[in-house]
Design a protein around this motif. Structure first.
Motif, short mmCIF file in Angstrom:
data_model
loop_
_atom_site.label_atom_id
_atom_site.label_comp_id
_atom_site.label_asym_id
_atom_site.label_seq_id
_atom_site.Cartn_x
_atom_site.Cartn_y
_atom_site.Cartn_z
N TRP A 232 40.62 35.13 37.45
CA TRP A 232 41.10 36.00 38.51
C TRP A 232 41.20 35.16 39.78
CZ3 TRP A 232 37.40 36.96 34.93
CH2 TRP A 232 37.63 38.01 34.05
N SER A 233 42.32 35.26 40.49
CA SER A 233 42.57 34.40 41.65
C SER A 233 43.17 35.20 42.79
CB SER A 233 43.52 33.26 41.28
OG SER A 233 43.09 32.54 40.15
N GLN A 234 43.00 34.65 43.98
CA GLN A 234 43.66 35.22 45.16
C GLN A 234 44.57 34.17 45.77
OE1 GLN A 234 41.78 35.79 49.17
NE2 GLN A 234 41.96 37.97 48.66
N PHE A 235 45.81 34.56 46.06
CA PHE A 235 46.80 33.64 46.60
C PHE A 235 47.26 34.10 47.98
CE2 PHE A 235 47.47 33.60 41.90
CZ PHE A 235 46.93 32.34 41.68
N MET A 236 47.96 33.21 48.67
CA MET A 236 48.46 33.49 50.02
C MET A 236 49.98 33.45 50.05
SD MET A 236 46.01 33.95 52.32
CE MET A 236 44.26 33.60 52.58
N ASP A 237 50.55 34.39 50.79
CA ASP A 237 52.00 34.43 51.00
C ASP A 237 52.28 34.06 52.45
OD1 ASP A 237 54.71 34.88 50.92
OD2 ASP A 237 54.51 37.05 51.20
N LEU A 238 52.72 32.83 52.67
CA LEU A 238 53.01 32.36 54.03
C LEU A 238 54.40 32.75 54.49
CD1 LEU A 238 50.52 30.59 53.29
CD2 LEU A 238 51.59 28.74 54.57
#
Length: 530
Positions: A232-238
């Motif tokens: 399970w991961s958390q990503f960033m939307d720049l």
């Protein structure tokens, strides 16, 4: 960061003080010694990286040559080593100092000061943390990338204002850390901030280590011939906010990912891996908060039915990874990923836009012509237009303005070859890439499917969607390097490198030749070949 490292190191010195058994060092394999896994007579699980292993080669060794402290630290040992029967701690200073020149009349340089702490408590706990402070001036084609994406490839964001002239030096940081707990032979729990990779190739079309670090929780089970992983991961939307907007107290938009990978050593030579993933936004386009979706928490699940049952349109992918050892020192491998697919449309061969898939085929050969450590790798990658993209960037298969799969995005075909040779402390590497892809025409707002950060709503049509549509572009990249390894413990080396890049289409031709010299270290691998 300093306080965290000091606390972790102090903790290691205070636990298990009465243990008597001499335990091996637990360390991760690096990109240079993965070859050992492929040459093993036992069929190993090699697709999921990083891979931890036990190292007994340097345990409690005494230097009988009576070398000086300076000689040992420069050529043989970690900067600081604390070896006890029940724990091991290693601390290294990691410089990456380069000076070079581009034919674009530009002086190139890199000034990186890094530090890494590695430690294990017995056989169950392994801890690693690294921090890098960087300043550098890059080639023109990377300036163009930074101007568009605001990130250094694989290394995070720079404080770059849109009005600033590209080509100035950049200042940026890079951090990784993870804690691994192996309670028994069957289970491993890893909590980390870094990257992961699925596959046996130089590229990965499933999940690669191309992008910047991200937080993740990974559970791996080993049951006989099977290895099963949930992450399970958390990503960033720049893409949806500028640098200034993000730092007004609200931060960048986030998205979540869940990944499952089942790797089966079917025979002594054949390994088959099955993969699925779902990416979902932390909030929808109207700003309504969703957060972590607990329906994806079950570690043993087929994600597509779960995604469908939520009533949402999350971004689901399915894939397969195959590896087969055709000879004792030659392995072939491949991948296929389905982002979206309709069998009826696929069989019709009408080029329906929604048939979004990618495929890979490659080989690894070791000790060519019976020359020890002369290795060759060849690989072909193809990604259909619009694969990995979505109707908005909050749900596309990307993190920190870079793809989670191939750095070229989609709508391309690529072939590459990598040769390497190691002799004592000398290391030579040569790489050649050729790709053909279709770019968007700047005169229109039509998306031809190469840029996964553009939605696919404004496409040229629903049918006759082909590889390389748009502005047809030929890409050629060659790179060669020679290094003398000063210290193999942390890959401290003197290195000379030359690279040439050409991107040509009907609108323009971009060519650049780069030469550099440097004192380098660490086993990090960054992808500038795009």
């Amino acid at each position: 960061m300093k306080q965290f490292i000091l606390l972790a190191t102090g903790f290691l010195f205070t636990v298990n003080a009465f243990a008597q058994e001499k335990l091996p060092v637990i360390v991760p394999y690096n990109v240079y010694n993965y070859r050992d896994l492929y040459l093993d007579s036992v069929n190993r699980h090699t697709a999921l990286k990083p891979i931890l292993h036990e190292d007994t080669s340097a345990l409690y060794q005494t230097d009988t040559t009576k070398r000086s402290w300076f000689h040992r630290k420069l050529f043989k040992e970690h900067l600081f080593e604390f070896r006890q029967p029940d724990y091991n701690v290693f601390i290294d200073f990691l410089p990456d100092l380069q000076l070079g020149k581009s034919n674009q009349n530009k002086t190139l340089w890199l000034n990186t000061r890094g530090a890494r702490v590695q430690a294990n408590i017995g056989k169950k706990f392994y801890f690693e943390s690294s921090f890098f402070e960087n300043q550098g001036m890059f080639p023109v084609y990377l300036d163009s990338f930074v101007a568009r994406k605001r990130v250094i490839p694989g290394q995070g964001e720079v404080k770059f204002d849109p009005g600033e002239v590209p080509g100035e030096s950049y200042d940026y940081n890079y951090v990784t850390a993870f804690l691994s707990y192996t309670p028994n032979h069957y289970l491993n729990f890893t909590l980390g901030y870094g990257t992961n990779s699925y596959g046996d190739g130089y590229r990965s079309l499933i999940l690669s280590d191309v992008a910047f670090s991200y937080p993740y929780l990974k559970i791996t089970a080993n049951l006989g011939q099977f290895q099963y992983t949930s992450m399970w991961s958390q990503f960033m939307d720049l893409a949806t906010k500028s640098f200034g907007q993000a730092y007004e107290g609200i931060g960048y938009d986030k998205k979540w990912g869940v990944f499952h990978f089942l790797d089966w050593n079917a025979t002594k030579k054949l390994t088959i891996g099955l993969f699925d993933a779902v990416i979902w936004p932390d909030a929808d386009t109207s700003g309504r908060k969703r957060g972590f979706d607990w329906s994806y928490m079950n570690p043993v699940i087929f994600l597509r039915p779960a995604e469908y049952s939520t009533g949402s349109s999350d971004n689901a992918l399915l894939g397969m990874n195959i590896k087969y050892k055709i000879f004792s020192k030659t392995t072939v491998y491949g991948q296929i990923v389905f982002d979206e697919l309709k069998i009826k449309e696929l069989l019709s061969s009408d080029g329906w836009w929604g048939n979004k898939w990618s495929a890979q085929f490659g080989f690894r050969s070791f000790d060519l012509f019976k020359i020890p450590k002369l290795d060759l790798q060849g690989e072909f990658n193809a990604v259909r237009p619009y694969t990995y993209s979505y109707s908005n960037t909050r749900t596309n298969y990307a993190h920190y303005n870079q793809s989670l799969a191939h750095p070229m995005g989609a709508n391309f075909k690529e072939i590459l070859a990598i040769a390497s040779y190691t002799y004592k402390r000398w290391y030579i590497r040569a790489q050649l890439n050729y790709a053909n892809y279709g770019l968007d025409d700047p005169a229109t707002d039509i998306s031809y499917g190469q840029d996964i950060f553009k939605n696919y709503i404004k496409r040229p049509g629903d049918y006759d969607i082909r590889f390389g549509q748009g502005v047809k572009t030929d890409f050629l990249y060659g790179q060669g390097s020679i290094a003398f390894i000063l210290n193999p413990k942390y890959n401290l080396r003197l290195e000379a490198s030359a690279a040439a890049r050409r991107e040509k289409n009907s609108l323009e031709t971009n060519q650049e030749f780069i030469f550099s010299l440097g004192l380098r270290s660490t086993f990090r691998q960054f992808y500038y070949d795009f």
